[in-house]
Motif scaffolding. Structure first.
Motif, PDB file in Angstrom:
ATOM      1  N   PHE A  58       0.804  -1.217   0.000  1.00 61.14           N
ATOM      2  CA  PHE A  58       0.000   0.000   0.000  1.00 61.14           C
ATOM      3  C   PHE A  58       0.842   1.275   0.000  1.00 61.14           C
ATOM      4  N   SER A  59       2.156   1.126  -0.106  1.00 63.18           N
ATOM      5  CA  SER A  59       3.017   2.310  -0.057  1.00 63.18           C
ATOM      6  C   SER A  59       3.179   2.984  -1.414  1.00 63.18           C
ATOM      7  N   SER A  60       2.539   2.427  -2.452  1.00 69.29           N
ATOM      8  CA  SER A  60       2.510   3.053  -3.793  1.00 69.29           C
ATOM      9  C   SER A  60       3.906   3.320  -4.343  1.00 69.29           C
ATOM     10  N   GLY A  61       4.777   2.308  -4.240  1.00 72.59           N
ATOM     11  CA  GLY A  61       6.098   2.439  -4.836  1.00 72.59           C
ATOM     12  C   GLY A  61       7.091   3.229  -4.023  1.00 72.59           C
ATOM     13  N   GLU A  62       6.704   3.669  -2.840  1.00 71.85           N
ATOM     14  CA  GLU A  62       7.637   4.399  -1.995  1.00 71.85           C
ATOM     15  C   GLU A  62       8.684   3.446  -1.421  1.00 71.85           C
ATOM     16  N   LYS A  63       9.684   4.006  -0.743  1.00 72.26           N
ATOM     17  CA  LYS A  63      10.726   3.197  -0.120  1.00 72.26           C
ATOM     18  C   LYS A  63      10.100   2.208   0.853  1.00 72.26           C
ATOM     19  N   PRO A  64      10.484   0.914   0.812  1.00 72.29           N
ATOM     20  CA  PRO A  64       9.950  -0.067   1.756  1.00 72.29           C
ATOM     21  C   PRO A  64      10.171   0.378   3.195  1.00 72.29           C
ATOM     22  N   GLN A  65       9.151   0.183   4.026  1.00 72.91           N
ATOM     23  CA  GLN A  65       9.238   0.627   5.402  1.00 72.91           C
ATOM     24  C   GLN A  65       9.968  -0.376   6.278  1.00 72.91           C
ATOM     25  N   ASP A  66      10.705   0.154   7.263  1.00 79.09           N
ATOM     26  CA  ASP A  66      11.376  -0.704   8.230  1.00 79.09           C
ATOM     27  C   ASP A  66      10.340  -1.309   9.177  1.00 79.09           C
ATOM     28  N   LEU A  67      10.732  -2.383   9.837  1.00 77.52           N
ATOM     29  CA  LEU A  67       9.777  -3.168  10.616  1.00 77.52           C
ATOM     30  C   LEU A  67       9.733  -2.766  12.082  1.00 77.52           C
ATOM     31  N   VAL A  68       9.542  -1.484  12.334  1.00 79.65           N
ATOM     32  CA  VAL A  68       9.366  -0.986  13.696  1.00 79.65           C
ATOM     33  C   VAL A  68       8.734   0.398  13.637  1.00 79.65           C
ATOM     34  N   ASP A  69       7.847   0.693  14.597  1.00 80.41           N
ATOM     35  CA  ASP A  69       7.171   1.998  14.689  1.00 80.41           C
ATOM     36  C   ASP A  69       7.468   2.582  16.072  1.00 80.41           C
ATOM     37  N   PRO A  70       8.631   3.194  16.251  1.00 79.55           N
ATOM     38  CA  PRO A  70       9.070   3.556  17.598  1.00 79.55           C
ATOM     39  C   PRO A  70       8.458   4.844  18.163  1.00 79.55           C
ATOM     40  N   PHE A  71       8.248   4.819  19.474  1.00 75.16           N
ATOM     41  CA  PHE A  71       7.960   6.021  20.246  1.00 75.16           C
ATOM     42  C   PHE A  71       8.609   5.837  21.609  1.00 75.16           C
ATOM     43  N   VAL A  72       8.731   6.929  22.361  1.00 71.85           N
ATOM     44  CA  VAL A  72       9.419   6.878  23.656  1.00 71.85           C
ATOM     45  C   VAL A  72       8.478   7.360  24.748  1.00 71.85           C
ATOM     46  N   GLN A  73       8.469   6.634  25.841  1.00 72.67           N
ATOM     47  CA  GLN A  73       7.649   6.966  27.007  1.00 72.67           C
ATOM     48  C   GLN A  73       8.574   7.358  28.158  1.00 72.67           C
ATOM     49  N   PHE A  74       8.283   8.499  28.772  1.00 78.23           N
ATOM     50  CA  PHE A  74       9.078   8.984  29.903  1.00 78.23           C
ATOM     51  C   PHE A  74       8.202   8.979  31.151  1.00 78.23           C
ATOM     52  N   GLU A  75       8.784   8.548  32.284  1.00 76.55           N
ATOM     53  CA  GLU A  75       8.013   8.478  33.519  1.00 76.55           C
ATOM     54  C   GLU A  75       8.854   8.939  34.698  1.00 76.55           C
ATOM     55  N   PHE A  76       8.228   9.750  35.563  1.00 79.33           N
ATOM     56  CA  PHE A  76       8.887  10.167  36.799  1.00 79.33           C
ATOM     57  C   PHE A  76       7.827  10.439  37.864  1.00 79.33           C
ATOM     58  N   ALA A  77       8.007   9.816  39.030  1.00 79.10           N
ATOM     59  CA  ALA A  77       7.136  10.045  40.193  1.00 79.10           C
ATOM     60  C   ALA A  77       5.660   9.896  39.861  1.00 79.10           C
ATOM     61  N   GLY A  78       5.327   8.897  39.060  1.00 79.96           N
ATOM     62  CA  GLY A  78       3.934   8.625  38.735  1.00 79.96           C
ATOM     63  C   GLY A  78       3.381   9.383  37.554  1.00 79.96           C
ATOM     64  N   SER A  79       4.125  10.348  37.009  1.00 81.71           N
ATOM     65  CA  SER A  79       3.686  11.104  35.830  1.00 81.71           C
ATOM     66  C   SER A  79       4.343  10.532  34.578  1.00 81.71           C
ATOM     67  N   THR A  80       3.568  10.395  33.526  1.00 84.60           N
ATOM     68  CA  THR A  80       4.054   9.782  32.288  1.00 84.60           C
ATOM     69  C   THR A  80       3.697  10.652  31.096  1.00 84.60           C
ATOM     70  N   ILE A  81       4.608  10.707  30.141  1.00 85.19           N
ATOM     71  CA  ILE A  81       4.356  11.428  28.894  1.00 85.19           C
ATOM     72  C   ILE A  81       5.005  10.652  27.753  1.00 85.19           C
ATOM     73  N   GLU A  82       4.414  10.737  26.559  1.00 84.90           N
ATOM     74  CA  GLU A  82       4.908   9.974  25.419  1.00 84.90           C
ATOM     75  C   GLU A  82       5.219  10.885  24.236  1.00 84.90           C
ATOM     76  N   SER A  83       6.198  10.461  23.467  1.00 82.06           N
ATOM     77  CA  SER A  83       6.551  11.172  22.232  1.00 82.06           C
ATOM     78  C   SER A  83       5.578  10.777  21.127  1.00 82.06           C
ATOM     79  N   SER A  84       5.732  11.383  19.990  1.00 77.77           N
ATOM     80  CA  SER A  84       4.984  10.958  18.806  1.00 77.77           C
ATOM     81  C   SER A  84       5.571   9.636  18.308  1.00 77.77           C
ATOM     82  N   THR A  85       4.822   8.948  17.476  1.00 80.44           N
ATOM     83  CA  THR A  85       5.281   7.688  16.885  1.00 80.44           C
ATOM     84  C   THR A  85       5.860   7.952  15.503  1.00 80.44           C
TER      85      THR A  85
END
Length: 207
Positions: A58-85
């Motif tokens: 479905f990528s219509s001839g674009e560069k083949p995609q790598d096999l991972v969709d990474p994002f990062v989650q940060f946590e401190f003292a019960g508070s959590t926030i996430e980056s974009s994917t």
């Protein structure tokens, strides 16, 4: 009677820091951890080749995609926030600023960094976990000229955990990705920066 076996929680998953009773006389003040997440490199494969074939169809001839969709989650003292994917890349580029709000001084000692693979089917997969000890990136002193708030980087954080080889079955080393024990294989790295800001948040940080 039937019994449900409870899975053991990782030390990084037990929310102790947000339920701490402070000694009398401790005055808490607002503060923020400001995270600047730049890039990642050499992350491992986390998706099957079958999924890759569907994506590339479905990528219509674009560069083949790598096999991972990474994002990062940060946590401190019960508070959590996430980056974009970042979809379909072993070498993600985030260029993102994230803010964790809290109360200081905190009894929490660990700043938790979890790198994950976004997965809409079956839940997100954990790539690796890194723990930053607050005592190692800050210094308390009665002399204001000597002490400094938590500060780190910009620097690469190497990630270690289970074996890099992809398998659709849970491996016996998978728990190493939780960061409770030393990893046995390199699983990439992320470039980031961490700074603490004490006092009321600047308007630019209130988001």
């Amino acid at each position: 009677a039937s019994y449900k076996k409870l899975s053991k929680k990782s030390d990084t998953e037990i929310d102790v820091a947000s339920n701490v009773f402070y000694p009398p006389g401790i005055t808490l003040q607002p503060g923020q951890f400001i995270v600047r997440l730049y890039t990642g490199e050499d992350l491992p494969q986390m998706d099957s080749a079958t999924l890759a074939s569907v994506r590339n169809f479905f990528s219509s001839g674009e560069k083949p995609q790598d096999l991972v969709d990474p994002f990062v989650q940060f946590e401190f003292a019960g508070s959590t926030i996430e980056s974009s994917t970042q979809y379909g890349t072993f070498d993600p580029v985030w260029g993102q600023k994230l803010v964790i709000h809290g109360q200081f001084p905190s009894m929490a000692e660990k700043f938790v960094i979890r790198v994950k693979d976004s997965d809409e089917i079956g839940g997100d997969d954990l790539i690796a976990t890194k723990l930053l000890k607050i005592s190692q990136i800050s210094f308390s002193s009665t002399d204001s000229d000597l002490g400094f708030q938590p500060t780190f980087g910009p620097s690469y954080i190497p990630l270690y955990g289970s074996l890099r080889e992809f398998t659709e079955l849970s491996g016996k080393y998978e728990d190493l990705n939780k960061g409770d024990e030393p990893g046995i294989a390199y699983r990439g790295r992320v470039l980031m920066e961490l700074n603490a800001h004490m006092g009321e948040a600047d308007p630019a940080l209130k988001r």
